[in-house]
Design an enzyme around this catalytic site. Sequence first.
Site, PDB file in Angstrom:
ATOM      1  N   ARG A 105     -77.277  23.014  23.947  1.00  6.88           N
ATOM      2  CA  ARG A 105     -77.520  21.853  24.256  1.00  6.88           C
ATOM      3  C   ARG A 105     -79.154  22.679  23.905  1.00  6.88           C
ATOM      4  O   ARG A 105     -78.951  23.699  25.577  1.00  6.88           O
ATOM      5  CB  ARG A 105     -76.883  21.545  24.968  1.00  6.88           C
ATOM      6  CG  ARG A 105     -77.612  20.160  25.209  1.00  6.88           C
ATOM      7  CD  ARG A 105     -76.994  18.501  25.808  1.00  6.88           C
ATOM      8  NE  ARG A 105     -76.488  18.467  27.112  1.00  6.88           N
ATOM      9  CZ  ARG A 105     -77.057  17.983  28.420  1.00  6.88           C
ATOM     10  NH1 ARG A 105     -76.999  16.590  27.906  1.00  6.88           N
ATOM     11  NH2 ARG A 105     -76.745  18.632  29.457  1.00  6.88           N
ATOM     12  N   THR A 109     -85.328  19.922  23.955  1.00  9.67           N
ATOM     13  CA  THR A 109     -84.208  18.706  23.436  1.00  9.67           C
ATOM     14  C   THR A 109     -83.500  18.074  23.766  1.00  9.67           C
ATOM     15  O   THR A 109     -82.909  16.476  23.514  1.00  9.67           O
ATOM     16  CB  THR A 109     -84.516  19.384  21.794  1.00  9.67           C
ATOM     17  OG1 THR A 109     -83.619  19.467  21.615  1.00  9.67           O
ATOM     18  CG2 THR A 109     -85.720  19.325  21.257  1.00  9.67           C
ATOM     19  N   ASP A 201     -64.547  20.319  34.308  1.00 11.89           N
ATOM     20  CA  ASP A 201     -64.858  21.448  33.002  1.00 11.89           C
ATOM     21  C   ASP A 201     -64.084  21.656  32.143  1.00 11.89           C
ATOM     22  O   ASP A 201     -63.089  23.127  33.043  1.00 11.89           O
ATOM     23  CB  ASP A 201     -65.624  22.356  33.695  1.00 11.89           C
ATOM     24  CG  ASP A 201     -66.721  23.262  32.169  1.00 11.89           C
ATOM     25  OD1 ASP A 201     -65.681  23.130  31.676  1.00 11.89           O
ATOM     26  OD2 ASP A 201     -67.409  23.030  32.259  1.00 11.89           O
ATOM     27  N   ASP A 204     -63.878  26.370  31.152  1.00 16.91           N
ATOM     28  CA  ASP A 204     -63.893  27.001  32.780  1.00 16.91           C
ATOM     29  C   ASP A 204     -61.996  27.157  32.901  1.00 16.91           C
ATOM     30  O   ASP A 204     -62.286  27.260  33.868  1.00 16.91           O
ATOM     31  CB  ASP A 204     -64.211  26.388  33.905  1.00 16.91           C
ATOM     32  CG  ASP A 204     -66.061  26.717  33.631  1.00 16.91           C
ATOM     33  OD1 ASP A 204     -66.281  27.399  33.461  1.00 16.91           O
ATOM     34  OD2 ASP A 204     -66.460  26.346  35.011  1.00 16.91           O
TER      35      ASP A 204
HETATM   36  N1  URA Z   1     -66.879  18.529  29.241  1.00 19.20           N
HETATM   37  C1  URA Z   1     -66.247  18.849  30.177  1.00 19.20           C
HETATM   38  O1  URA Z   1     -65.540  20.225  29.802  1.00 19.20           O
HETATM   39  N2  URA Z   1     -66.076  18.181  31.203  1.00 19.20           N
HETATM   40  C2  URA Z   1     -66.565  17.226  30.735  1.00 19.20           C
HETATM   41  O2  URA Z   1     -66.162  16.113  32.121  1.00 19.20           O
HETATM   42  C3  URA Z   1     -67.372  16.342  29.895  1.00 19.20           C
HETATM   43  C4  URA Z   1     -68.177  17.450  28.794  1.00 19.20           C
END
Ligand code: URA
Length: 210
Positions: A105, A109, A201, A204
């Site tokens: 990202r 922008t 995440d 992760d």
């Molecule tokens: N990406 C992720 O890994 N978790 C989220 O909650 C949103 C995007």
Amino acid sequence: MSSNVHLIDHPMVQHKLTLMRRKDASTNSFRRLLGELSTLMAYEVTRDVPLQEVEVETPLEVTTGKVIDGKKLVLVSILRAGNGFLDGMLEVVPGARIGHIGLYRDPQTLQPVEYYFKMPSEMHERDVIVVDPMLATGNSAAAAVERLKQLKPRSIKFVCLLAAPEGIATLQGAHPEVPIYTAAVDRELDSHGYILPGLGDAGDRIFGTK
Ligand code: URA
């Protein structure tokens, strides 16, 4: 919910998803559960793949049977969390080809920018299944589908574990013909773009990088 969103509500899928959401699930068990879930989801996602009739000789006689052409399927992983879906899906379609898309990202922008794109040849003869565990804002998913459409595949599906309503709206707004397969539609996104209640995440948790 739109008819183009397929909620995979099989009890085994829901059970495993709940175990994955637990904040104290280890990297090992999170990864194993994602593998199992993606195998289960692959059955539903491949429900309508084309079959060809072939001749088969049983120990008793010759008959006709039906087979898929697994090589026509391409699993496209949106890096990096999409890779967590691949092994489980390959249990069901071991001959599938694999493509990768890397997007980040842009901090100015906030739009997705492509940094990696590698697909098999002859994409116009193939059916694409894009995989990413989390459909959050939907911007990466929409950008990935847009890029894939340039190669004119026969079809494109999108598969995730969790979807936010915002992500569904973005992907469907941009590509209404692309079916979305998900194990759950969660409540909303937080101000950082995380899905609530979500599972944190996904990258992760799959790779143990937190
Ligand atoms: N990406 C992720 O890994 N978790 C989220 O909650 C949103 C995007």
